[in-house]
Design a protein around this motif. Structure first.
Motif, PDB file in Angstrom:
ATOM      1  N   GLU A  78       1.050   3.283  -1.259  1.00  0.00           N
ATOM      2  CA  GLU A  78       0.809   1.851  -1.055  1.00  0.00           C
ATOM      3  C   GLU A  78       1.508   1.333   0.197  1.00  0.00           C
ATOM      4  N   ALA A  79       2.764   1.702   0.404  1.00  0.00           N
ATOM      5  CA  ALA A  79       3.529   1.185   1.536  1.00  0.00           C
ATOM      6  C   ALA A  79       2.887   1.580   2.863  1.00  0.00           C
ATOM      7  N   ASP A  80       2.428   2.827   2.981  1.00  0.00           N
ATOM      8  CA  ASP A  80       1.785   3.263   4.221  1.00  0.00           C
ATOM      9  C   ASP A  80       0.481   2.514   4.456  1.00  0.00           C
ATOM     10  N   PHE A  81      -0.279   2.291   3.375  1.00  0.00           N
ATOM     11  CA  PHE A  81      -1.543   1.560   3.507  1.00  0.00           C
ATOM     12  C   PHE A  81      -1.279   0.139   4.011  1.00  0.00           C
ATOM     13  N   ILE A  82      -0.283  -0.521   3.447  1.00  0.00           N
ATOM     14  CA  ILE A  82       0.042  -1.895   3.846  1.00  0.00           C
ATOM     15  C   ILE A  82       0.525  -1.919   5.292  1.00  0.00           C
ATOM     16  N   ARG A  83       1.351  -0.971   5.658  1.00  0.00           N
ATOM     17  CA  ARG A  83       1.882  -0.940   7.018  1.00  0.00           C
ATOM     18  C   ARG A  83       0.755  -0.805   8.044  1.00  0.00           C
ATOM     19  N   GLU A  84      -0.281  -0.064   7.688  1.00  0.00           N
ATOM     20  CA  GLU A  84      -1.386   0.167   8.619  1.00  0.00           C
ATOM     21  C   GLU A  84      -2.414  -0.958   8.597  1.00  0.00           C
ATOM     22  N   HIS A 144      -1.279  -5.457  -6.251  1.00  0.00           N
ATOM     23  CA  HIS A 144      -0.104  -4.663  -6.628  1.00  0.00           C
ATOM     24  C   HIS A 144       0.185  -4.799  -8.129  1.00  0.00           C
ATOM     25  N   ILE A 145       0.154  -6.034  -8.630  1.00  0.00           N
ATOM     26  CA  ILE A 145       0.459  -6.277 -10.041  1.00  0.00           C
ATOM     27  C   ILE A 145      -0.673  -5.794 -10.938  1.00  0.00           C
ATOM     28  N   ALA A 146      -1.925  -6.029 -10.518  1.00  0.00           N
ATOM     29  CA  ALA A 146      -3.071  -5.600 -11.331  1.00  0.00           C
ATOM     30  C   ALA A 146      -3.093  -4.090 -11.512  1.00  0.00           C
ATOM     31  N   ALA A 147      -2.635  -3.351 -10.511  1.00  0.00           N
ATOM     32  CA  ALA A 147      -2.591  -1.887 -10.637  1.00  0.00           C
ATOM     33  C   ALA A 147      -1.577  -1.475 -11.695  1.00  0.00           C
ATOM     34  N   ARG A 148      -0.541  -2.256 -11.843  1.00  0.00           N
ATOM     35  CA  ARG A 148       0.493  -1.966 -12.833  1.00  0.00           C
ATOM     36  C   ARG A 148       0.086  -2.456 -14.222  1.00  0.00           C
ATOM     37  N   ASP A 149      -0.573  -3.625 -14.256  1.00  0.00           N
ATOM     38  CA  ASP A 149      -0.893  -4.258 -15.539  1.00  0.00           C
ATOM     39  C   ASP A 149      -2.211  -5.018 -15.402  1.00  0.00           C
ATOM     40  N   PRO A 150      -3.340  -4.440 -15.802  1.00  0.00           N
ATOM     41  CA  PRO A 150      -4.642  -5.111 -15.674  1.00  0.00           C
ATOM     42  C   PRO A 150      -4.732  -6.414 -16.465  1.00  0.00           C
ATOM     43  N   GLU A 151      -3.854  -6.618 -17.439  1.00  0.00           N
ATOM     44  CA  GLU A 151      -3.877  -7.848 -18.231  1.00  0.00           C
ATOM     45  C   GLU A 151      -2.944  -8.920 -17.675  1.00  0.00           C
ATOM     46  N   GLY A 174      -7.917  -0.275  -0.168  1.00  0.00           N
ATOM     47  CA  GLY A 174      -6.760   0.454  -0.698  1.00  0.00           C
ATOM     48  C   GLY A 174      -6.858   0.729  -2.183  1.00  0.00           C
ATOM     49  N   ALA A 175      -8.052   0.531  -2.764  1.00  0.00           N
ATOM     50  CA  ALA A 175      -8.215   0.765  -4.208  1.00  0.00           C
ATOM     51  C   ALA A 175      -7.725   2.158  -4.573  1.00  0.00           C
ATOM     52  N   GLY A 176      -6.905   2.231  -5.604  1.00  0.00           N
ATOM     53  CA  GLY A 176      -6.354   3.510  -6.045  1.00  0.00           C
ATOM     54  C   GLY A 176      -5.000   3.828  -5.444  1.00  0.00           C
ATOM     55  N   LEU A 177      -4.621   3.089  -4.383  1.00  0.00           N
ATOM     56  CA  LEU A 177      -3.335   3.359  -3.728  1.00  0.00           C
ATOM     57  C   LEU A 177      -2.224   2.438  -4.231  1.00  0.00           C
ATOM     58  N   PHE A 178      -2.615   1.280  -4.765  1.00  0.00           N
ATOM     59  CA  PHE A 178      -1.592   0.334  -5.226  1.00  0.00           C
ATOM     60  C   PHE A 178      -0.873   0.898  -6.446  1.00  0.00           C
ATOM     61  N   GLY A 179       0.434   0.739  -6.417  1.00  0.00           N
ATOM     62  CA  GLY A 179       1.246   1.298  -7.487  1.00  0.00           C
ATOM     63  C   GLY A 179       1.587   2.761  -7.291  1.00  0.00           C
ATOM     64  N   THR A 180       1.197   3.338  -6.147  1.00  0.00           N
ATOM     65  CA  THR A 180       1.521   4.730  -5.830  1.00  0.00           C
ATOM     66  C   THR A 180       2.399   4.762  -4.582  1.00  0.00           C
ATOM     67  N   PRO A 181       3.007   5.920  -4.273  1.00  0.00           N
ATOM     68  CA  PRO A 181       3.823   6.005  -3.051  1.00  0.00           C
ATOM     69  C   PRO A 181       3.036   5.748  -1.771  1.00  0.00           C
TER      70      PRO A 181
END
Length: 370
Positions: free
Chosen positions: A245-251, A111-118, A236-243
């Motif tokens: 993400e929550a559905d992916f985690i729930r499933e 989740h954090i890496a999607a927001r900030d790779p550093e 879930g690559a590409g889904l973190f940091g997007t709307p």
């Protein structure tokens, strides 16, 4: 004075994040800690701040407030928002199931890496007590500098003060930078005889469960040492940091293996280090820990926000909700905890049985008293 605070604010590294894990039930603090309001949401010390709020407060000199992420069970979403109302929705990650610390930490890292790779991250439980917060801040800042300059997974090791059998231990190896050493071995909760040997050797430190690493370092370590956990989040690559993400985690999150980060990564990886620290730390995991860290009267008794008349009684902890007066005679080294619909009276020496008591209560009465 104003210029001092401006200077301090500019020193906070915007690529540093804090993950606070607060999804546990805290059954060893039953009956005060309940499934509907676990111990991390309770003001045990009577200072107007819960353990979670204290955990949040102490990292604000280390990371920007917008970089604090809370990981909790979705059951506690309203409690987190009530106690930390300044958090944005993306700062509260809600687990749909309890899967121990490795999946929890993996989700936070992706989740954090999607927001900030550093990003670099400190991961901390929400129920620890730290009395020397200035020393804590200095230790964490030194830890951040180390992991940001090295391919390293760092844990904080606490200098032991007694032969404690309820904590894990870390054996330190060669020093590599200041108080930071290579890790030799991990040992889970030793018997008393071995704990005494550890204490006398000077080579062993308590495993605090506080970790520092760069986001990409822990993700790499998960892929190498816990691929079953990492693969869930790789899908879930590409889904973190997007709307989405929550559905992916729930499933997908409920299907994760339930495993601790210690077993999944720390005891396997080769780039594990420990920073040896002493900042007044206690894992408030049970009533005796609260007793040890609370002020006592001349008879060695602790009273938690209640009125007590104690005769010929020493070494006890009394915790009573409401206006009830507690009168006792001839009690030594006991826990007396009255939570309204449950009264617990238990020798402190037997407090490890409280988890079994909770299981027995569940079998006899369902969830009514939990």
């Amino acid at each position: 004075m104003a210029s001092f605070f401006i200077k301090q604010e500019t020193m906070v590294n915007p690529h540093r994040y804090c993950v606070i894990m607060c999804g546990g039930i805290g059954s060893r603090f039953w009956p005060y800690s309940r499934s509907s309001r676990p111990k991390q949401f309770i003001d045990f010390l009577g200072i107007g701040r819960s353990l979670l709020q204290m955990s949040y407060d102490r990292v604000l000199d280390i990371v920007p407030p917008e970089n604090v992420v809370i990981l909790t069970n979705e059951q506690y979403a309203s409690l987190v928002r009530e106690q930390l109302p300044g958090l944005a929705d993306h700062q509260i990650l809600l687990e749909p199931a309890r899967r121990n610390t490795a999946p929890c930490i993996a989700w936070a890292a992706y989740h954090i890496a999607a927001r900030d790779p550093e990003a670099s991250i400190i991961v901390a439980p929400s129920d620890h007590l730290i009395t020397r917060e200035g020393v804590f801040v200095d230790a964490v800042l030194a830890g951040f500098e180390f992991v940001e300059g090295n391919d390293a997974l760092l844990t904080l090791g606490i200098k032991p003060t007694r032969p404690e059998t309820g904590y894990g231990y870390i054996q330190v190896g060669a020093a590599v930078s200041g108080d930071i050493h290579k890790v030799k071995t991990f040992t889970e909760k030793p018997r008393l005889e071995l704990a005494r040997v550890f204490l006398e050797s000077g080579e062993f430190f308590w495993n605090s469960g506080i970790f520092l690493w760069k986001a990409d370092t822990i993700i790499k370590a998960l892929k190498e040492n816990a691929p079953d956990v990492a693969n869930t989040f790789e899908r879930g690559a590409g889904l973190f940091g997007t709307p989405a993400e929550a559905d992916f985690i729930r499933e997908n999150f409920p299907g994760c293996m339930s495993i601790s980060i210690d077993f999944a990564v720390m005891e396997k990886a080769r780039n594990v280090y420990v920073e040896c620290v002493s900042f007044g730390w206690s894992d408030l995991g049970a009533w005796s820990a609260l007793y040890d860290n609370s002020p006592k009267n001349r008879d060695g008794n602790v009273t938690q926000n209640c009125s007590v008349l104690a005769y010929n009684s020493t070494g006890n902890i009394f915790a009573v909700n409401g206006e009830k007066l507690l009168v006792v005679d001839g009690l030594k080294d006991y826990i007396v905890a009255d939570a309204g619909d449950v009264l617990l009276i238990c020798p402190k020496a037997e407090e490890q049985r409280i988890k079994q008591m909770v299981n027995d209560v569940k079998l006899a009465h369902g969830d009514k008293y939990l």
